[in-house]
Write an enzyme that holds these catalytic residues in place. Structure first.
Site, PDB file in Angstrom:
ATOM      1  N   THR A  38       0.823  -1.210   0.000  1.00 42.37           N
ATOM      2  CA  THR A  38       0.000   0.000   0.000  1.00 42.37           C
ATOM      3  C   THR A  38       0.855   1.257   0.000  1.00 42.37           C
ATOM      4  OG1 THR A  38      -1.745  -1.184   1.139  1.00 42.37           O
ATOM      5  CG2 THR A  38      -1.799   1.190   1.330  1.00 42.37           C
ATOM      6  N   TYR A  51      -8.093   0.696  -3.915  1.00 45.60           N
ATOM      7  CA  TYR A  51      -6.801   1.082  -4.485  1.00 45.60           C
ATOM      8  C   TYR A  51      -6.060  -0.166  -4.920  1.00 45.60           C
ATOM      9  CZ  TYR A  51      -4.740  -0.582  -0.151  1.00 45.60           C
ATOM     10  OH  TYR A  51      -4.366  -1.369   0.902  1.00 45.60           O
ATOM     11  N   THR A 117       1.603  -4.422   4.350  1.00 47.95           N
ATOM     12  CA  THR A 117       1.489  -4.731   5.779  1.00 47.95           C
ATOM     13  C   THR A 117       0.853  -6.099   6.059  1.00 47.95           C
ATOM     14  OG1 THR A 117      -0.626  -3.587   5.939  1.00 47.95           O
ATOM     15  CG2 THR A 117       1.353  -2.291   6.415  1.00 47.95           C
ATOM     16  N   ASP A 118       0.159  -6.679   5.049  1.00 46.15           N
ATOM     17  CA  ASP A 118      -0.576  -7.930   5.309  1.00 46.15           C
ATOM     18  C   ASP A 118       0.334  -9.044   5.820  1.00 46.15           C
ATOM     19  OD1 ASP A 118      -2.820  -6.646   4.429  1.00 46.15           O
ATOM     20  OD2 ASP A 118      -3.102  -7.840   2.617  1.00 46.15           O
ATOM     21  N   LYS A 190       0.367  -7.513  12.893  1.00 45.07           N
ATOM     22  CA  LYS A 190      -0.749  -6.681  12.433  1.00 45.07           C
ATOM     23  C   LYS A 190      -2.008  -7.057  13.212  1.00 45.07           C
ATOM     24  CE  LYS A 190      -2.906  -4.903   8.250  1.00 45.07           C
ATOM     25  NZ  LYS A 190      -2.996  -4.906   6.785  1.00 45.07           N
ATOM     26  N   GLU A 311      -2.842 -28.833  28.177  1.00 49.86           N
ATOM     27  CA  GLU A 311      -3.997 -29.721  27.973  1.00 49.86           C
ATOM     28  C   GLU A 311      -3.716 -30.797  26.927  1.00 49.86           C
ATOM     29  OE1 GLU A 311      -8.116 -28.002  28.073  1.00 49.86           O
ATOM     30  OE2 GLU A 311      -6.990 -26.114  28.012  1.00 49.86           O
TER      31      GLU A 311
HETATM   32  N1  ASP Z   1      -2.760  -5.595   0.918  1.00 53.48           N
HETATM   33  C1  ASP Z   1      -1.720  -4.632   1.196  1.00 53.48           C
HETATM   34  C2  ASP Z   1      -0.399  -5.363   1.216  1.00 53.48           C
HETATM   35  O1  ASP Z   1      -0.127  -6.055   2.156  1.00 53.48           O
HETATM   36  C3  ASP Z   1      -1.974  -3.935   2.475  1.00 53.48           C
HETATM   37  C4  ASP Z   1      -0.917  -2.958   2.913  1.00 53.48           C
HETATM   38  O2  ASP Z   1       0.142  -2.816   2.349  1.00 53.48           O
HETATM   39  O3  ASP Z   1      -1.157  -2.283   3.923  1.00 53.48           O
HETATM   40  O4  ASP Z   1       0.354  -5.252   0.287  1.00 53.48           O
END
Ligand code: ASP
Length: 354
Positions: A38, A51, A117-118, A190, A311
């Site tokens: 992103t 996007y 970020t994923d 995340k 457990e």
């Molecule tokens: N879907 C995007 C990615 O991980 C989300 C992001 O970058 O925040 O490339």
């Protein structure tokens, strides 16, 4: 007199120019390796929620933050340009090998990896274990695309370069820098689908705070990483297959059986609660472990440790307990462990040490 004045002016100009040159030469050399996400994403129309990740190039990202020049001599290289949901073994190996190559030269003092970020938490932990250098490596992204109102990418990138350029960052392993915080790549997770403050250091504190290029550092974590790590991928062409099985009410054994049939060498259980699951899944995992698949119990909960023999009788069933690692990070350590051993006792030791 006139000649004296022009000579004096010449000397002053030369001294100033030398000073500027020296300041530039003294600045750390930081390489930005871009993989997409992103932070390089663009909306079709401003103001739209939708996007596309990985639209802008590394040159665009650098050009968008002219202040980077105050921090470092910055250059860039495009490794990939993908949404990190598409991150894969080939890009991981290319990235890790390139980082080790660059950091082995005096030409690079630190590295910033721009990334979606994923799956950032997985890449950061992978690099934390396979980068063979004390020089800083910082993984950074953004939650809002580059074209968005109040895009968070430029400041995140600025802070990331400031961390990579900071001598205090050396020897602490790989970082994630997001939203003014410095996380260890081991702990960063995340936790929110869209919020800017999505990253949290699971079960741990942050490594420091990034204040517009000035960093405050807290004590480093004790686990092994980078130069002390025994995991190396510089000669690897592939990585062992390890999959994750999610648990829930009435979960059947089919997923485990299908993964074993498909050739999984390791299975991480995203168990309920303290790494628990149904009798059916437990029976399938027990069989898999007997047949040499490394079975690691983690939890879908997100916080807390999964310890041995609470457990589930790990000693009897031959399982590994993931300790602090969530399923996605446990998967990274399991696949690197499998490059050395299939012995669950040795893998368990890795989970205590890394
Ligand atoms: N879907 C995007 C990615 O991980 C989300 C992001 O970058 O925040 O490339």
């Amino acid at each position: 007199m006139k000649r004296f004045i022009s000579l004096t002016v010449l000397v002053i100009v030369a001294v100033l120019a030398a000073g500027v040159f020296e300041a530039r030469a003294a600045k750390p050399k930081i390489m930005i390796l871009a993989t997409g996400g992103t932070i390089a994403g663009a909306q079709a129309k401003p103001g739209e929620a939708g996007y596309t990740s990985g639209t802008f190039s590394v040159a665009n990202l650098i050009a968008a933050v002219p202040l980077l020049e105050d921090l470092a001599q910055v250059s860039g290289e495009q490794i990939a340009n993908i949404g990190s949901q598409d991150m894969n073994n080939a890009v991981w190996l290319k990235l890790a090998k390139r980082i080790n190559q660059l950091l082995a030269t005096p030409e690079v003092d630190g590295i910033v990896v721009t990334h979606g970020t994923d799956t950032m938490e997985e890449t950061a932990y992978f690099l934390h274990l396979v980068v063979n250098s004390n020089k800083p490596v910082v993984v950074v992204g953004s939650m809002r695309p580059a074209t968005a109102m109040s895009a968070d990418g430029p400041l995140n990138l600025y802070n990331a370069v400031a961390v990579a350029a900071d001598p205090e960052a050396r020897g602490r392993g790989v970082f994630v820098v997001m939203d003014d915080k410095i996380f260890s790549g081991r702990a960063a997770t995340k936790t929110d689908t869209t919020a800017v403050e999505t990253f949290q250091p699971m079960n741990r504190g942050v490594q420091g705070a990034a204040y517009f290029g000035k960093n405050r550092w807290f004590p480093p974590p004790g686990q092994k990483h980078t130069t002390k790590s025994e995991f190396r991928v510089d000669k690897a062409e592939t990585l062992p297959r390890v999959d994750i099985v999610y648990s829930y009410v009435n979960a059947p054994r089919d997923m485990v059986d299908a993964l074993v049939a498909a050739g999984a060498k390791g299975i991480v259980l995203a168990g309920v609660g303290d790494g628990n699951t149904t009798d059916a899944v437990l029976a399938a995992l027990t069989e898999a472990a007997k047949n040499g698949v490394v079975v690691v119990r983690s939890s879908r909960v997100g916080h807390g440790l999964v310890r041995r023999n609470i457990e589930v009788d790990d000693d009897k069933l031959g399982f590994v307990a993931a300790e602090e690692l969530n399923p996605s990070k446990a998967r990274v350590l399991t696949l690197l462990s499998l490059m050395h051993t299939k012995d669950p006792k040795v893998v368990q030791q890795y989970f205590y040490e890394y």
